[in-house]
Every structure is written in structure tokens, then in C-alpha cells.
Design a protein around this motif. Structure first.
Motif, PDB file in Angstrom:
ATOM      1  N   UNK A   1       0.840  -1.215   0.000  1.00  0.00           N
ATOM      2  CA  UNK A   1       0.000   0.000   0.000  1.00  0.00           C
ATOM      3  C   UNK A   1       0.867   1.253   0.000  1.00  0.00           C
ATOM      4  N   UNK A   2       0.780   2.027  -1.056  1.00  0.00           N
ATOM      5  CA  UNK A   2       1.535   3.265  -1.161  1.00  0.00           C
ATOM      6  C   UNK A   2       3.037   3.040  -1.127  1.00  0.00           C
ATOM      7  N   UNK A   3       3.487   1.900  -1.650  1.00  0.00           N
ATOM      8  CA  UNK A   3       4.900   1.516  -1.483  1.00  0.00           C
ATOM      9  C   UNK A   3       5.865   2.482  -2.161  1.00  0.00           C
ATOM     10  N   UNK A   4       6.986   2.709  -1.473  1.00  0.00           N
ATOM     11  CA  UNK A   4       8.096   3.446  -2.072  1.00  0.00           C
ATOM     12  C   UNK A   4       9.200   2.407  -2.297  1.00  0.00           C
ATOM     13  N   UNK A   5       9.385   1.994  -3.554  1.00  0.00           N
ATOM     14  CA  UNK A   5      10.328   0.896  -3.816  1.00  0.00           C
ATOM     15  C   UNK A   5      11.690   1.420  -4.289  1.00  0.00           C
ATOM     16  N   UNK A   6      11.930   2.736  -4.071  1.00  0.00           N
ATOM     17  CA  UNK A   6      13.135   3.327  -4.665  1.00  0.00           C
ATOM     18  C   UNK A   6      14.446   2.664  -4.181  1.00  0.00           C
ATOM     19  N   UNK A   7      14.437   2.141  -2.929  1.00  0.00           N
ATOM     20  CA  UNK A   7      15.681   1.553  -2.405  1.00  0.00           C
ATOM     21  C   UNK A   7      15.954   0.154  -2.957  1.00  0.00           C
ATOM     22  N   UNK A   8      14.945  -0.472  -3.493  1.00  0.00           N
ATOM     23  CA  UNK A   8      15.143  -1.871  -3.941  1.00  0.00           C
ATOM     24  C   UNK A   8      14.760  -2.082  -5.410  1.00  0.00           C
ATOM     25  N   UNK A   9      14.484  -0.993  -6.105  1.00  0.00           N
ATOM     26  CA  UNK A   9      14.021  -1.132  -7.497  1.00  0.00           C
ATOM     27  C   UNK A   9      15.057  -1.878  -8.349  1.00  0.00           C
ATOM     28  N   UNK A  10      16.330  -1.604  -8.083  1.00  0.00           N
ATOM     29  CA  UNK A  10      17.372  -2.254  -8.897  1.00  0.00           C
ATOM     30  C   UNK A  10      17.347  -3.778  -8.748  1.00  0.00           C
ATOM     31  N   UNK A  11      16.799  -4.263  -7.620  1.00  0.00           N
ATOM     32  CA  UNK A  11      16.736  -5.714  -7.405  1.00  0.00           C
ATOM     33  C   UNK A  11      15.602  -6.332  -8.235  1.00  0.00           C
ATOM     34  N   UNK A  12      14.468  -5.645  -8.263  1.00  0.00           N
ATOM     35  CA  UNK A  12      13.277  -6.244  -8.876  1.00  0.00           C
ATOM     36  C   UNK A  12      13.094  -5.867 -10.346  1.00  0.00           C
ATOM     37  N   UNK A  13      13.691  -4.742 -10.750  1.00  0.00           N
ATOM     38  CA  UNK A  13      13.521  -4.299 -12.136  1.00  0.00           C
ATOM     39  C   UNK A  13      13.981  -5.367 -13.140  1.00  0.00           C
ATOM     40  N   UNK A  14      15.100  -6.066 -12.863  1.00  0.00           N
ATOM     41  CA  UNK A  14      15.515  -7.106 -13.813  1.00  0.00           C
ATOM     42  C   UNK A  14      14.445  -8.183 -14.040  1.00  0.00           C
ATOM     43  N   UNK A  15      13.665  -8.469 -12.996  1.00  0.00           N
ATOM     44  CA  UNK A  15      12.591  -9.460 -13.113  1.00  0.00           C
ATOM     45  C   UNK A  15      11.495  -8.938 -14.056  1.00  0.00           C
ATOM     46  N   UNK A  16      11.172  -7.662 -13.875  1.00  0.00           N
ATOM     47  CA  UNK A  16      10.162  -7.041 -14.742  1.00  0.00           C
ATOM     48  C   UNK A  16      10.676  -7.029 -16.189  1.00  0.00           C
TER      49      UNK A  16
END
Ligand SMILES: O[C@@H]1[C@@H](O)[C@H](O[C@@H]2CO[C@@H](O[C@@H]3CO[C@@H](O)[C@H](O)[C@H]3O)[C@H](O)[C@H]2O)OC[C@H]1O
Length: 463
Positions: free
Chosen positions: A360-375
């Protein structure tokens, strides 16, 4: 005192006088939620630790305060597990009534209506954390037995509450996400029949499919139902960190706000049916995360709130803002940072925020580099026409990856770390931790509450 009922587009009292319900959802009380109470993952993974919390979360002081704001209705979300154990299905746990009865009676004493909201159903009626199923597959729609159990539970609830006139009605299923769009109507048919056999009086509030946003497959279903209002959840993207631009209340932005609301209620408007906005409202920035920008962001959020209220007032809409009490993200009142609970979990909450464990209302800026490759991998390898799995378009691809990878997979690993905070605590210490949620230990979100009170004064003058 007699029952409220739905008459055409309106909710009316026994004399046919229009009653507009304006209030809030109580939030994480009998359905605790991760961002509301502070734990990671789902409620079923956590429940045992906070038994006393049920007593402190809502007391007479809360009811008095709520009423003083000029509001008249509280939506009470609850988890089916208070009434039924998965290992002992269809055996009523009567202790569930103890908590609901207490709060319904307190509200009634202070002239506040309540709406009973079954927020979780066995098997999970939607794909999100608040259905408390621990997965993104809403199994409720695939197993008849899960559906039978919900019908059974509502029969038990109807038997117990049929004579309570301060209950404005029953909201039998929060935010269904039925991928076929047809089974939700079949389940509503069954619920309607079952409840009406026992309780012919209370209004029913049926949520639209796909998180209460879509009635487009309901067809002529309403013709079989009487005394029913239809519930939309009108969250605006402008009220969240994912907003496409800062909200300045420009004409274009106001138009977008109104269009998104009108789309959700279109089916009802075409048929002259009653609409209830069962959830809406922005989330708020916090000094510990958003720093100096906090006040500026929150002023924008208040602007969204005001513009939404203007729209609702013009339509004489009944609504229930989400939510009354939490640990400081969305609530009208929130647990002070100086309480034992907030001190105990200070570092853990910071870590949870950094890892974006809540959706809810997540701020993923600190971990985006981890999950972006999956996307990127999915975008690269999966045919474009196969990338939009239901509940798309409400869930974008990044939402889906976030839900599964962060909010389900990663969160699960932190459940024990959260629970370990309670290790070695005496009964008295545990009581003090739970007591942190007591009204006297909460701060008020004054900006939000003032807007709601000013609105209450305005609509009272316009009557
Ligand atoms: O328990 C509540 C829960 O009921 C609520 O559910 C979310 C509602 O919003 C959904 O997304 C919105 C759908 O409409 C679009 O217009 C909005 O931009 C989206 O935000 C979301 O998927 C549901 O989980 O959420 C808060 C919980 O505490």
C-alpha cells in the motif's frame, strides 16, 4: 429506532427521510493489516501476538472523538477467522461476537451507525494481502466449499444481528476479484437469498468486482435484489506516491478525478441505483521517510481529499473514508512514536519501509534495482498479449511483481523477526505494547480531521 433502508438512489430512515452516511473504515482492528499495524505479510502469520490489542484499538474515547468530527458511520472490517477456524470449519467461534458487539454498542451509544464488512473470506476473495490468504490467487472463486462457508457465516451473523437497528447494513464481501466476473454475481445471489431468509430488514452493500471498481458484468442482477446499495472504492492515483504529477487541483486533474469516479458508478447511474463509496482517501508522507518534503506532499494530498469531497457532496453520496486508526500512514488518528509499540519497532519499521515490504503506497526506490531485472525479463520473454494477467489493468506488471516478490515472498522471511520483538516480555510489558493503540496514546491527523469536520458543517448548512 427502526432500520435504515435503500430506496431508489437513496438511503432513508423509517420516515423516508434521506440519511447520508459519512464516516470511516475502522482499519486494522478485527482485520489487522501490515501497513496499519506494522507487521510484515498477512494477519494469519501474526495474530497470536496481539490479543489485548482488540480491547484497546477502539474504546469509548474513540467513539466520542469520531462523533465530535460530525461523522455518523463506521465501517467495521473483520476477518472470518474470528468466527471460524480453517481446521474446524462451520463451527462458530462465539468469542468473535464479543468484540464486534462491544464496538457496535459503543457506536450506537454515541449515535454512530455501523456497517459490517467481511474483509476476508475463506480461500481469499481477492488477490491482495488484506484478503489474508498469503497468496495472489483468490481461491475463493474456485472452490464451492469456500463459498458455502461464507454463506454459512453470513447466516450466523444475520441471526445474531438481525435486530440491531444501529447497524446500517451488511457489506458481505470486501473487494472481490473474480477473474471470470460472473461468479461474483452468483455468490451475491446466494448471499442475498441466505441473509434475507433470516434477516429481511438490513440493507446490503455489494462491492463491485475487481476491488469494488467494476460492475460492468452485473447485467440485470439488481432486478432480483431489494434494499441493496452498490459499493465502489474510489482511490485516486493522485493521493498516492505513484501519482503521475503533483496534484495542484488544475481543471485537467479535477476532470481526471471525476472521470475515474464516474466510471466506477456508471452501471448504477444507468439504472437509478444507490451508490456507497465504501473506501477512499489518500495516504500521507512521514517526516522519517519523506523529510522536509513531508508538509508540502501532505498539502497536495489534502487538496485531493477536498476535491473528492466536493464531487461527493454534489452527488449527495454516502461514503466511508479509509481509515480511522493506524501507525501513521493513512489514519485520522495514529499511534504516537513515543509509545512502547512504536519504540520497540522503530528500526524494524524503517527496514520494512526500505525494503518496501507493504504494497500500500509503497516506495520501492531503495530496492528497485533488485526487482527491475525481473520485470525486464518478463517484458522481454513473455508475449506482450500475455503480460496483462488479471487483475490488470488495475494491477500493472510492476504491481504484480511487487506483490509476489516483495509483499509475499520477502515479507514471509520477516514474520519471525517481527514476532521475536515480543520474546521475553512480561505480561505487563505486552499489555503496555498493546495499549499503545489506545486513544490516549494516539495523535490526531489534524489537517485531515479539520477537512472532514469543515465538510460536515458545510453539508449540515446545505441540508
Ligand atoms: O483493506 C484495504 C483494501 O480494501 C484496499 O484495497 C485496495 C484498493 O485499491 C486497489 O487499487 C486501486 C484500484 O483502483 C485504482 O483506481 C487505484 O489507483 C488503485 O489504487 C488495490 O489493489 C486494493 O488492494 O487497500 C487498502 C487496504 O488497507
Amino acid at each position: 429506532m427502526a432500520y435504515l433502508k435503500v430506496s431508489g438512489t437513496k438511503i432513508v430512515d423509517q420516515n423516508g427521510k434521506e440519511i447520508i452516511l459519512r464516516g470511516a473504515g475502522l482499519g486494522g482492528w478485527m482485520n489487522m493489516e501490515n501497513f496499519i499495524s506494522g507487521y510484515p505479510g498477512c494477519e494469519f502469520q501474526i495474530r497470536a501476538a496481539l490479543a489485548e490489542f482488540l480491547e484497546y484499538f477502539f474504546t469509548e474515547d474513540d467513539a466520542k472523538f469520531f462523533k465530535s468530527l460530525g461523522l455518523n458511520c463506521i465501517r467495521l472490517p473483520f476477518n472470518y477467522r474470528h468466527f471460524e477456524d480453517d481446521l474446524n470449519p462451520r463451527v462458530l467461534k462465539t468469542e468473535g461476537f464479543k468484540h464486534l458487539d462491544r464496538v457496535i454498542d459503543l457506536c450506537a451509544k454515541h449515535g454512530i451507525y455501523t456497517i459490517l464488512d467481511l474483509h476476508t473470506a475463506s480461500g481469499g476473495q481477492n488477490t491482495d494481502w488484506h484478503a489474508d490468504a498469503g497468496t495472489h490467487i483468490a481461491k475463493f472463486w474456485e472452490h464451492k466449499d469456500f463459498q458455502d462457508r461464507v454463506v454459512w457465516l453470513w447466516e450466523e451473523l444475520a441471526k445474531h444481528y438481525q435486530n440491531s437497528t444501529w447497524i446500517a447494513g451488511y457489506n458481505p464481501l470486501n473487494e472481490p476479484t473474480d477473474p471470470y466476473h460472473t461468479r461474483v454475481v452468483e455468490v451475491y445471489d446466494r448471499l442475498y437469498e441466505a441473509i434475507r431468509k433470516i434477516d429481511p430488514h438490513h440493507a446490503l452493500f455489494f462491492d463491485g468486482n475487481t476491488f469494488a471498481s467494476d460492475f460492468s458484468h452485473f447485467g440485470d442482477a439488481h432486478k432480483k435484489w431489494d434494499n441493496v446499495a452498490y459499493s465502489i472504492h474510489d482511490y485516486s492515483v493522485f493521493g498516492f506516491p505513484s501519482a503521475p504529477e503533483p496534484y495542484k487541483s488544475t481543471e485537467t486533474q479535477q476532470h481526471r478525478l471525476r472521470r475515474s469516479y464516474e466510471k466506477k458508478r456508471q452501471w448504477m447511474d444507468e439504472r437509478g441505483l444507490c451508490v456507497w463509496n465504501g473506501e477512499w482517501g489518500p495516504v500521507y508522507a512521514r517526516k522519517e521517510y519523506e523529510g522536509e518534503r513531508t508538509d508540502e506532499i501532505n498539502e497536495e494530498r489534502y487538496l485531493v481529499l477536498k476535491d473528492q469531497l466536493n464531487i461527493y457532496n454534489k452527488d449527495r453520496l454516502s461514503w466511508s473514508i479509509w481509515l480511522y486508526k493506524d501507525i501513521g500512514f493513512q489514519g485520522m488518528v495514529y499511534v504516537s512514536r513515543e509509545t512502547p509499540y512504536m519504540k520497540l519497532f522503530k528500526d524494524f519499521l524503517a527496514k520494512k519501509h526500505r525494503l518496501a515490504l507493504d504494497a500500500w503506497g509503497a516506495d520501492d526506490s531503495h530496492v528497485r534495482d533488485v526487482y527491475q531485472p525481473l520485470i525486464d525479463l518478463i517484458k522481454r520473454e513473455v508475449k506482450p498479449e500475455h503480460q496483462n494477467l488479471y487483475p490488470a489493468p488495475v494491477w500493472k506488471l510492476s504491481d504484480r511483481v511487487g506483490r509476489l516478490a516483495r509483499n509475499i515472498l520477502l515479507s514471509e522471511f520477516f514474520v519471525q523477526e517481527w514476532a521475536e520483538h515480543f520474546k521475553g516480555k512480561s505480561e505487563q510489558e505486552i499489555d503496555e505494547i498493546a495499549r499503545s493503540f489506545h486513544f490516549e496514546n494516539c495523535l490526531h491527523r489534524d489537517g485531515l480531521n479539520k477537512i472532514l469536520t469543515d465538510n460536515a458543517t458545510l453539508v449540515a448548512q446545505e441540508k
